[in-house]
Design a protein around this motif. Structure first.
Motif, PDB file in Angstrom:
ATOM      1  N   GLU A  78       0.850   4.069  -2.990  1.00 59.37           N
ATOM      2  CA  GLU A  78       0.530   5.466  -2.710  1.00 59.37           C
ATOM      3  C   GLU A  78       1.654   6.399  -3.160  1.00 59.37           C
ATOM      4  O   GLU A  78       1.397   7.484  -3.690  1.00 59.37           O
ATOM      5  CB  GLU A  78       0.263   5.642  -1.210  1.00 59.37           C
ATOM      6  N   GLU A  98       0.824  -1.205   0.000  1.00 59.44           N
ATOM      7  CA  GLU A  98       0.000   0.000   0.000  1.00 59.44           C
ATOM      8  C   GLU A  98       0.857   1.254   0.000  1.00 59.44           C
ATOM      9  O   GLU A  98       0.521   2.252  -0.654  1.00 59.44           O
ATOM     10  CB  GLU A  98      -0.938  -0.010   1.210  1.00 59.44           C
ATOM     11  N   SER A 136      -8.174   5.820  -1.079  1.00 57.20           N
ATOM     12  CA  SER A 136      -8.995   6.015   0.114  1.00 57.20           C
ATOM     13  C   SER A 136     -10.241   6.835  -0.167  1.00 57.20           C
ATOM     14  O   SER A 136     -11.203   6.790   0.603  1.00 57.20           O
ATOM     15  CB  SER A 136      -8.165   6.697   1.214  1.00 57.20           C
TER      16      SER A 136
END
Length: 427
Positions: free
Chosen positions: A355, A351, A366
């Motif tokens: 990102e 993750e 998100s």
């Protein structure tokens, strides 16, 4: 003239000019706008005024009240100009804001020729392949390209005496308006290309890895669980698993389902544990309504499966072998490692990498809860999250079936685009 002297109107002219150029409260109106406003007021008050009457003044009589997020200057255009697809404008010089990053670079040669071409630093050039571009970056640094003049700057072009980017570009500070998309600031997509290249290379190992995982899982699975090698589709929605989707066992009935059909967690009394376990939708409804019936009938020591999932057996006609619903310790240990160690060692770094390699014009994961086009909520099976390479919005598989080249975003090979952008490219 008075007494042979010419009257001096310079002071009156300066006062009128200062009043007309004062845009702090309103923007300057054209004579046609003032005439239409006076005409509308005359028609409105030439008869009895009703208790409620909508405003008859034209929209261009009012000033846009939007302010720049960086310097606070107001837009000088008329109200509702965005309905005509006219962006906000303000002639005042803006202030640099580090958080908003409203500094842009323009090609110096194009600027001198009267053209404004926005450029930005990238890891690889447009004409280089991914591997070739990374090698050049390691040797010569990042590059700044202009669509008209090609490569105009390299950060480490020489051993010493390299120029600064400001020597080859023209720097400007731009206004940042509320709701303004970041599409005007191009993002370097090279890190994302590297991640996708590694992912495509790792896809060659998916088949043997999945086969080995299912083989180990069958060896330590409870006796009432269905075998992974015998099931090729979800028991509920009939989704074909293949290599793309994972298999999951319901802790009550033991059948195999996809991730979307086993989103619920519930305490299973037959397992003699207080920890919520993964259950399918049908068994979850039975547990919630306190009408859960026995799914298996122990006819022999191996606990053969019954013919139907919906069959309910009364307590007087059945006997339960406690060992048939016991979870082996090896399986519990595997789930403990998967639920506690894997998210920290594997999922969290993945993750973080996703990102940090996300292009700036992509909407963050998100903030993507449903498809931008069909508004369907995302899941891990039929409606997975994907990003359009042109607009950066989150879309599902069905709303992004085609792949197109997006040169303005430095995607020189066919990549996923949403239906709206695909139609826009055709037009």
């Amino acid at each position: 003239t008075l007494g042979g002297k010419q009257t001096d109107f310079s002071e009156l002219k300066a006062t009128i000019t200062s009043i007309l150029e004062d845009n702090k409260i309103r923007s300057p109106r054209r004579l046609a706008t003032v005439f239409r406003s006076l005409k509308a007021l005359n028609e409105k008050f030439s008869h009895a005024v009703p208790p409620e009457m909508p405003s008859t003044l034209p929209d261009d009589f009012f000033t846009c009240c939007t302010k720049c997020l960086s310097c606070g200057a107001k837009c000088t255009l008329t109200a509702k100009h965005q309905q005509e697809n006219i962006p906000h404008q303000c002639p005042e010089q803006c202030l640099y804001n580090k958080e908003l990053d409203n500094e842009i670079l323009k090609c110096l040669q194009c600027h001198r020729n009267g053209h404004d071409t926005v450029v930005h630093g990238k890891l690889t050039a447009a004409n280089d392949t991914l591997v070739q571009g990374i090698i050049k970056y390691m040797w010569s640094g990042f590059v700044i390209e202009c669509p008209k003049h090609g490569e105009i700057y390299r950060s480490r072009q020489f051993w010493y005496g390299n120029n600064e980017p400001k020597d080859k570009t023209h720097t400007e500070i731009t206004h940042v308006w509320p709701g303004d998309s970041n599409s005007r600031r191009t993002s370097d997509v090279t890190p994302r290309k590297v991640v996708e290249l590694l992912r495509s290379a790792g896809s060659c190992l998916v088949a043997p890895k999945k086969m080995l995982t299912e083989m180990v899982a069958d060896q330590i699975a409870p006796t009432y669980w269905a075998s992974n090698k015998d099931v090729h589709e979800c028991s509920s929605c009939k989704l074909q698993f293949g290599l793309e989707y994972s298999k999951h066992h319901c802790r009550v009935c033991g059948y195999i389902f996809c991730d979307t059909c086993t989103t619920h967690r519930a305490v299973v009394p037959l397992l003699e544990t207080t920890t919520p376990e993964r259950v399918c939708d049908q068994c979850f409804r039975k547990l919630q309504s306190h009408t859960l019936s026995l799914i298996f009938q122990t006819n022999d020591a191996n606990s053969q499966r019954t013919n139907s999932l919906d069959s309910e057996i009364s307590d007087n006609d059945s006997t339960i072998n406690p060992t048939s619903y016991s979870i082996p310790m090896s399986r519990r240990f595997l789930e403990l490692v998967k639920n506690n160690v894997a998210p920290v060692v594997y999922d969290y770094p993945i993750e973080v990498i996703k990102e940090h390699t996300r292009p700036s014009y992509w909407r963050p994961d998100s903030e993507c809860h449903h498809c931008f086009i069909c508004k369907h909520s995302f899941n891990n099976t039929t409606h997975r999250l994907h990003h359009c390479r042109k607009c950066g919005e989150g879309v599902c598989d069905k709303c992004s079936p085609n792949k197109r080249i997006v040169p303005e975003r430095d995607w020189m090979t066919p990549e996923r685009v949403c239906k709206s952008c695909d139609q826009m490219i055709d037009d």
